[in-house]
Motif scaffolding. Sequence first.
Motif, short mmCIF file in Angstrom:
data_model
loop_
_atom_site.label_atom_id
_atom_site.label_comp_id
_atom_site.label_asym_id
_atom_site.label_seq_id
_atom_site.Cartn_x
_atom_site.Cartn_y
_atom_site.Cartn_z
N THR A 41 10.84 10.87 -14.61
CA THR A 41 10.63 9.97 -13.48
C THR A 41 11.79 10.05 -12.50
OG1 THR A 41 11.66 8.09 -14.62
CG2 THR A 41 9.27 8.34 -14.83
N ASP A 42 11.48 9.83 -11.23
CA ASP A 42 12.48 9.68 -10.18
C ASP A 42 12.18 8.38 -9.45
OD1 ASP A 42 13.96 12.04 -10.56
OD2 ASP A 42 12.47 13.20 -9.42
N ASN A 43 13.23 7.71 -8.98
CA ASN A 43 13.06 6.45 -8.26
C ASN A 43 13.68 6.56 -6.86
OD1 ASN A 43 11.79 4.62 -10.26
ND2 ASN A 43 13.64 5.08 -11.43
N LEU A 44 12.93 6.09 -5.87
CA LEU A 44 13.38 6.08 -4.48
C LEU A 44 13.33 4.65 -3.96
CD1 LEU A 44 11.14 9.02 -3.20
CD2 LEU A 44 13.47 9.22 -4.07
N THR A 103 0.85 -1.19 0.00
CA THR A 103 0.00 0.00 0.00
C THR A 103 0.88 1.24 0.00
OG1 THR A 103 -0.11 0.20 2.42
CG2 THR A 103 -1.76 -1.21 1.35
N VAL A 104 0.30 2.38 -0.40
CA VAL A 104 1.02 3.65 -0.35
C VAL A 104 0.00 4.79 -0.19
CG1 VAL A 104 1.00 4.04 -2.87
CG2 VAL A 104 2.79 5.08 -1.45
N LYS A 105 0.38 5.83 0.54
CA LYS A 105 -0.46 7.01 0.69
C LYS A 105 0.42 8.23 0.92
CE LYS A 105 -1.13 6.30 5.68
NZ LYS A 105 -2.14 6.12 6.77
N VAL A 106 -0.15 9.41 0.67
CA VAL A 106 0.57 10.67 0.86
C VAL A 106 0.25 11.20 2.26
CG1 VAL A 106 0.92 13.02 0.03
CG2 VAL A 106 0.45 11.18 -1.60
N ILE A 107 1.28 11.48 3.05
CA ILE A 107 1.09 12.00 4.41
C ILE A 107 0.99 13.52 4.40
CG2 ILE A 107 2.06 12.10 6.73
CD1 ILE A 107 1.11 9.32 5.87
N TYR A 149 6.54 1.44 6.13
CA TYR A 149 7.68 2.16 5.54
C TYR A 149 7.29 3.61 5.29
CZ TYR A 149 5.35 2.17 0.97
OH TYR A 149 4.46 2.39 -0.04
N SER A 150 8.27 4.47 5.19
CA SER A 150 8.03 5.87 4.83
C SER A 150 9.25 6.41 4.12
CB SER A 150 7.72 6.73 6.07
OG SER A 150 8.84 6.79 6.93
N VAL A 151 9.03 7.40 3.28
CA VAL A 151 10.12 8.00 2.51
C VAL A 151 9.72 9.43 2.16
CG1 VAL A 151 9.21 7.22 0.27
CG2 VAL A 151 11.67 7.63 0.55
N LYS A 152 10.72 10.30 2.04
CA LYS A 152 10.46 11.69 1.66
C LYS A 152 11.00 11.96 0.25
CE LYS A 152 10.27 13.84 6.23
NZ LYS A 152 10.83 14.89 7.12
N TYR A 153 10.22 12.75 -0.48
CA TYR A 153 10.59 13.12 -1.86
C TYR A 153 10.49 14.64 -2.00
CZ TYR A 153 10.14 13.80 -6.90
OH TYR A 153 10.30 14.24 -8.17
N THR A 154 11.49 15.23 -2.66
CA THR A 154 11.51 16.68 -2.86
C THR A 154 11.16 17.01 -4.30
OG1 THR A 154 13.21 16.92 -1.16
CG2 THR A 154 12.88 18.78 -2.65
N ALA A 202 9.69 18.83 1.08
CA ALA A 202 9.59 17.37 1.15
C ALA A 202 8.14 16.91 1.22
CB ALA A 202 10.36 16.85 2.35
N VAL A 203 7.82 15.90 0.43
CA VAL A 203 6.52 15.23 0.47
C VAL A 203 6.75 13.85 1.09
CG1 VAL A 203 4.64 14.28 -0.90
CG2 VAL A 203 5.70 16.44 -1.58
N GLU A 204 6.02 13.54 2.15
CA GLU A 204 6.20 12.26 2.82
C GLU A 204 5.21 11.23 2.29
OE1 GLU A 204 6.48 10.30 7.33
OE2 GLU A 204 5.91 12.42 7.07
N LEU A 205 5.74 10.08 1.90
CA LEU A 205 4.95 8.95 1.42
C LEU A 205 5.12 7.80 2.41
CD1 LEU A 205 6.16 9.14 -2.28
CD2 LEU A 205 4.00 9.99 -1.41
N ALA A 206 4.05 7.05 2.64
CA ALA A 206 4.12 5.95 3.60
C ALA A 206 3.18 4.83 3.17
CB ALA A 206 3.75 6.44 5.01
N GLY A 207 3.41 3.66 3.71
CA GLY A 207 2.55 2.52 3.40
C GLY A 207 2.99 1.28 4.15
N VAL A 208 2.49 0.13 3.69
CA VAL A 208 2.82 -1.15 4.30
C VAL A 208 3.25 -2.11 3.20
CG1 VAL A 208 1.97 -3.10 5.64
CG2 VAL A 208 1.13 -0.81 6.14
#
Length: 574
Positions: free
Chosen positions: A79-82, A38-42, A93-98, A51-57
């Motif tokens: 495209t960008d890959n994280l 799963t993924v969602k925007v925090i 999990y969570s990750v930040k994207y600028t 920074a945009v924080e993305l999180a999921g399971v």
Amino acid sequence: MQMNNMKRKSFIVLLFIGQFLLSHPVWSQGKTEGLPITVKVITTASYIDGAVELAGVSNSLNDEPGQVIIEIIKPKGGTDNLTTRADKKTGDYSVKYTPGEMGRYKVIAYASDKKQTANTEFTVTAELDAANDEVEKFDNAVDKVMATIETTIQAAIVTDISVTDKEQTKKEIQKVKDKILKYKEASNHLKDAVKDAVTLAKKYPELNKTLAEPLGKLSSVVQEKSKELEEVEKTLGANKKKEPNICNTAYVISEACGLLSTVMNLASLSFITIIDNIMIDKLWPKAAENLFPKKFSDNDKFLVTQSGKSFLSAKGSLSNLESKSFGIGMAGDLTQHIMLQLFKKYCVEYKGPLTGDYTLELKNNGQMYLRYKITYSAKISVYCHKKALAGSSPKLSGYIEGNVTKMDFTDDVWAVEDKSSWNVLKYKRMPAIVPSINLADKDPGFGAVARGIVPGTFYFPLQAQIVDGKMVIRLMPAHIEFDKSLVNRSLVIVQQKNNPLSLQAETFSYPLTTARFILTRTMRMADASPTITLDMVTKGEVTTLEKIFSRTETPADTKVDFNMKLTMSNEKEK
């Protein structure tokens, strides 16, 4: 025959779960290869360079954290890959994207085995000064809520309240308004700082990178808190139909004040953190210093200095408010005056604990495939004006508020699914997460609405009437019901016996019944008129109401246990 029909009708809500599972396709049909994700925007407000924080399971085949790949498709097509790793125990999990472009971004999250994906999107705006607009909206929402609270209190003390108590009530209201004015001083400093800083950022893109992330966080915080303040309006609005006396209104005023205090506390703390990110870490001063010799005019230098001073002034003002009398205690004196002075003086209350458990077990041809037990703890209260008790058949208002304190859960999907073609590689049961305590009993002043965001909480208004030494209590429609996120789940990962390369995963979700169903069925309330009648036993000045409910029902392949203990009295707290 009639009894059997009644049982089938009573358990139609329960059996829909079993019917759903029994009709579920076997593993060889309709399954998606690979591990679920799963993924969602925090972050709710996003700016360029912020920074945009993305999180999921995400799940892995074994207990090692799985690697998650996030693909970001930018508005102009690039495209960008994280990459990140999920938590070993929870799969979170969570990750930040600028982001560096304006527009809509698409997000694709790939599970650790790169077979299943999840999608979401977010939009980026370059208007940093929108942060000031959001703070202004929040300030206006605070003013509106305080005005509504004041109007509600004034209406409640028009009659049957002494002149002295009315005057003291007005003083307590003014105390809260004075604290809001102090917050407004800090807010004005913050808005001045943001205004000057954004003016420079528009002129010098280098500064945009320094401001984008903290101002995006600021906008997200005030948007969230403004929505929470709307709940105060709903709470007070739902009470307007009742007679506006202090007994009918005291608890709802207390809840509104609790929510206002909670919002103001969390907002102020967030503001301080955001200012720290800008000033204490010296991001803003350092960024400005790098441009001083080359580009800054005298007016620009003034704006840098002025904005810095305003940021620090805002933090100083907010820090001065960090005390028991502000934040969570912001409306504490007013709440105590309403509940301890007015309510106890003019009202009578019957209250006590309501505890119990509800167990559901479903079988298929005699084999258990689902069992869960909900343990809950609540408080029940009904009250009215003391003068009303002298009349014939007095009417009372009240509530039941509580939450699930324990969740036991097990399942066996192979009681329904055909296991013959599969090797089970992983079977992970995930009970719904619930607090271990009765939140209402341990609440420092947040209020029922704030507590209501926790999965497993419930709140039901009550209407009651005393008739011939008995109390008839009617359960009204819920203000807060079990949240949809209160779900038990199982993750099952299998492999075809004749094809070791074939890996399939399925998350089985088991929705729970409602708090209303549990309460009404346990107390044997009729659906059309959900009421119970309790004997009132008086010894001296104390009147007590008690009842224990316990039974088991076993229609077809279903077993349900209901247990509850209810105790109420008008005994004064020691």
